[in-house]
Design an enzyme around this catalytic site. Structure first.
Site, short mmCIF file in Angstrom:
data_model
loop_
_atom_site.label_atom_id
_atom_site.label_comp_id
_atom_site.label_asym_id
_atom_site.label_seq_id
_atom_site.Cartn_x
_atom_site.Cartn_y
_atom_site.Cartn_z
N CYS A 135 0.84 -1.20 0.00
CA CYS A 135 0.00 0.00 0.00
C CYS A 135 0.87 1.26 0.00
O CYS A 135 0.63 2.20 -0.77
CB CYS A 135 -0.93 -0.02 1.21
SG CYS A 135 -2.19 1.29 1.18
N CYS A 136 1.89 1.28 0.84
CA CYS A 136 2.80 2.43 0.89
C CYS A 136 3.55 2.60 -0.42
O CYS A 136 3.79 3.72 -0.87
CB CYS A 136 3.79 2.28 2.04
SG CYS A 136 3.12 2.63 3.68
N CYS A 218 -1.26 8.17 7.43
CA CYS A 218 -2.63 7.92 6.98
C CYS A 218 -3.49 7.49 8.16
O CYS A 218 -3.02 6.78 9.05
CB CYS A 218 -2.63 6.83 5.91
SG CYS A 218 -1.69 7.26 4.43
N CYS A 221 -3.71 3.80 9.46
CA CYS A 221 -2.46 3.19 9.94
C CYS A 221 -1.77 4.00 11.03
O CYS A 221 -0.58 3.80 11.31
CB CYS A 221 -1.49 3.00 8.78
SG CYS A 221 -2.15 1.99 7.43
N CYS A 244 7.66 3.92 5.87
CA CYS A 244 6.80 3.73 4.70
C CYS A 244 7.60 3.38 3.46
O CYS A 244 7.03 3.01 2.44
CB CYS A 244 5.95 4.97 4.46
SG CYS A 244 6.91 6.48 4.24
#
EC number: 1.8.4.10
Length: 252
Positions: A135-136, A218, A221, A244
């Site tokens: 995702c990062c 975010c 998270c 990240c």
């Protein structure tokens, strides 16, 4: 600030393009600059790399809002960008707008090629819960890599005190991940020094910092940090992940 204490021979050494950013030269520069005020480190970057070739990466956390103020004092023409993952806290966007109004500065929005909805369609919903590294990479690392291709240097809010992965950061260094010069003007500053600067200059900051969020990413998270926890313990809770990927993983 006493500029005279800075070695002019090092700071204004203009080598040929091929050798300008050799590791040994950057090490000499870092040694010369590490005891200087962060504003002088930024000034070196703007003068040596060029105002149109250097940029500040801003997450709108407390280190970065201090750096915005410093950059604007050095040269307001420096590009300042932020990574909009579309998953930021509302308070983060509010700080962005407050800083934009205060400095009359437009911040450059950098985002993933995929919307959150498109990412969910391709990789499944709430990817951050299953594979936060991926995702990062999709929402932060790849957009950053693309954006930095237009620059020769970038300024970050990294401090040695933040985590063990950042404990050896220099104020000036070569970034192997992205292939450009990396400035960490606050590398040797302590938390109290950053907050003293913010308060002295009345700089807007994210109110979540007053609610036990020392590091803000975010919203899915990021959680508040408990007393005695590492400042970055609130990021990716439940995973061994602490970065990240912007500052510790080569991107090829």
């Amino acid at each position: 600030m006493n500029k005279s204490s800075t070695s002019q021979a090092v700071l204004h050494d203009r080598s040929d393009k091929e050798t300008k950013w050799e590791p040994e030269r950057l090490k000499r520069v870092a040694d010369e600059l590490k005891n200087q005020h962060p504003i002088e480190i930024i000034r070196w970057g703007v003068e040596q790399i060029g105002v149109s070739s250097i940029t500040l990466a801003c997450s709108f956390g407390y280190e970065d809002v201090a750096l915005v103020d410093m950059v604007m004092k050095v040269n307001p023409e420096v590009d300042i960008f932020y990574l909009d993952t579309e998953l930021l806290f509302e308070e983060t966007y509010q700080v962005r707008d407050q800083l934009s109004e205060r400095y009359q500065k437009d911040f450059i929005r950098v985002s993933s090629v995929l919307t959150v909805e498109e990412q969910a369609s391709e990789y499944g919903p709430e990817l951050w819960k299953r594979d936060p590294n991926l995702c990062c990479r999709l929402r932060k690392v790849e957009p950053l890599k693309k954006n930095l291709q237009g620059y020769q240097g970038w300024i970050t809010g990294i401090r040695r005190e933040q985590s063990i992965t950042r404990a050896h950061a220099e104020v000036v260094e070569w970034d192997d991940s992205f292939g450009l010069v990396k400035l960490n003007p606050l590398a040797f500053w302590k938390t109290d020094q950053v907050w003293s600067y913010i308060r002295e200059h009345g700089i807007p900051y994210n109110p979540l910092h007053d609610q036990n969020y020392p590091s803000i990413g975010c919203f899915p998270c990021t959680r508040p940090v408990k007393p005695g926890e590492d400042p970055r313990a609130g990021r990716w809770a439940g995973f061994t992940k602490t970065e990240c990927g912007l500052h510790n993983s080569p991107v090829k």
